[in-house]
Design a protein around this motif. Sequence first.
Motif, short mmCIF file in Angstrom:
data_model
loop_
_atom_site.label_atom_id
_atom_site.label_comp_id
_atom_site.label_asym_id
_atom_site.label_seq_id
_atom_site.Cartn_x
_atom_site.Cartn_y
_atom_site.Cartn_z
N ASN A 55 -22.46 15.50 7.22
CA ASN A 55 -23.77 15.82 6.34
C ASN A 55 -24.33 17.17 6.83
O ASN A 55 -24.83 18.05 6.17
CB ASN A 55 -24.66 14.70 6.18
N LYS A 56 -24.42 17.35 8.19
CA LYS A 56 -24.83 18.50 8.74
C LYS A 56 -23.98 19.83 8.56
O LYS A 56 -24.67 20.58 8.07
CB LYS A 56 -24.98 18.62 10.37
N MET A 57 -22.86 19.74 8.47
CA MET A 57 -21.99 20.94 8.03
C MET A 57 -22.07 21.27 6.62
O MET A 57 -22.16 22.15 6.08
CB MET A 57 -20.34 20.54 8.35
N GLY A 59 -25.06 20.86 5.04
CA GLY A 59 -26.18 21.57 4.83
C GLY A 59 -27.21 20.47 4.28
O GLY A 59 -28.47 20.67 3.98
N GLU A 60 -26.81 19.19 4.49
CA GLU A 60 -27.74 18.26 3.70
C GLU A 60 -28.94 17.73 4.91
O GLU A 60 -29.82 17.22 4.46
CB GLU A 60 -27.06 16.81 3.41
N PHE A 61 -28.81 18.06 6.26
CA PHE A 61 -29.72 17.86 7.02
C PHE A 61 -30.51 19.14 7.14
O PHE A 61 -30.06 20.05 7.99
CB PHE A 61 -29.34 17.31 8.37
N SER A 62 -31.99 19.44 7.00
CA SER A 62 -32.59 20.61 7.42
C SER A 62 -33.61 20.29 7.71
O SER A 62 -34.45 19.15 7.68
CB SER A 62 -32.77 21.40 5.94
N THR A 63 -34.18 21.06 8.90
CA THR A 63 -35.44 20.84 9.58
C THR A 63 -36.46 21.15 8.96
O THR A 63 -36.72 22.03 8.34
CB THR A 63 -35.30 21.54 10.94
N GLU A 64 -37.62 20.48 8.82
CA GLU A 64 -38.83 20.58 8.13
C GLU A 64 -40.12 20.81 9.20
O GLU A 64 -40.44 19.88 9.73
CB GLU A 64 -39.01 19.51 7.01
N HIS A 65 -40.51 22.06 9.21
CA HIS A 65 -41.52 22.07 10.08
C HIS A 65 -42.75 21.83 9.64
O HIS A 65 -43.00 22.17 8.33
CB HIS A 65 -41.43 23.62 10.92
N LYS A 66 -43.73 21.47 10.40
CA LYS A 66 -45.32 21.34 9.82
C LYS A 66 -45.81 22.73 10.07
O LYS A 66 -45.55 23.58 10.82
CB LYS A 66 -45.71 20.22 10.69
N THR A 67 -46.83 22.84 9.20
CA THR A 67 -47.54 24.24 9.23
C THR A 67 -48.50 24.27 10.61
O THR A 67 -48.90 23.11 10.96
CB THR A 67 -48.46 24.05 8.25
N PRO A 68 -48.52 25.22 11.07
CA PRO A 68 -48.87 25.37 12.45
C PRO A 68 -50.54 25.03 12.40
O PRO A 68 -51.24 25.18 11.38
CB PRO A 68 -48.90 26.79 12.72
N ILE A 69 -51.24 24.62 13.53
CA ILE A 69 -52.67 24.41 13.38
C ILE A 69 -53.28 25.61 13.37
O ILE A 69 -52.95 26.53 14.13
CB ILE A 69 -52.98 23.77 14.67
N SER A 70 -54.32 25.83 12.59
CA SER A 70 -55.10 27.28 12.27
C SER A 70 -55.90 27.49 13.48
O SER A 70 -56.25 26.56 14.22
CB SER A 70 -56.00 27.04 11.21
#
Length: 117
Positions: A55-57, A59-70
């Motif tokens: 699944n990683k190969m 591309g089914e696993f993607s990292t979702e980053h949270k928005t940075p703290i203002s």
Amino acid sequence: MRTKSGATYKRASYLSARAAIGRHVTVELERPFNVFQTPELQQANRVLDAVLVQNKMQGEFSTEHKTPISESDADKLDEYFSDVLLSGDAVKLSQFCWYNLTTQPSAKRVKEETAED
């Protein structure tokens, strides 16, 4: 396995399910059974690991980053935690520790960033 919408589960979901099964067997069923090391389940663990790699190969696993703290929110947090060591408030101290542990980059990442410079 897929979600109701047909999307694949995230990698952490698969690993959490395997760990939950292990906890259920050892705690709820009170059996000295290690899901990760038992010879009877080694093939199942290898299959799960192979599916995760595949699944990683794909591309089914993607990292979702949270928005940075203002910047303004970071300033508010700094002000809130300014007296954490003097206040004697255990909850505030726990919040302070959690905040610092989860928002600070790991030592490995810091080392990688300095090596890139």
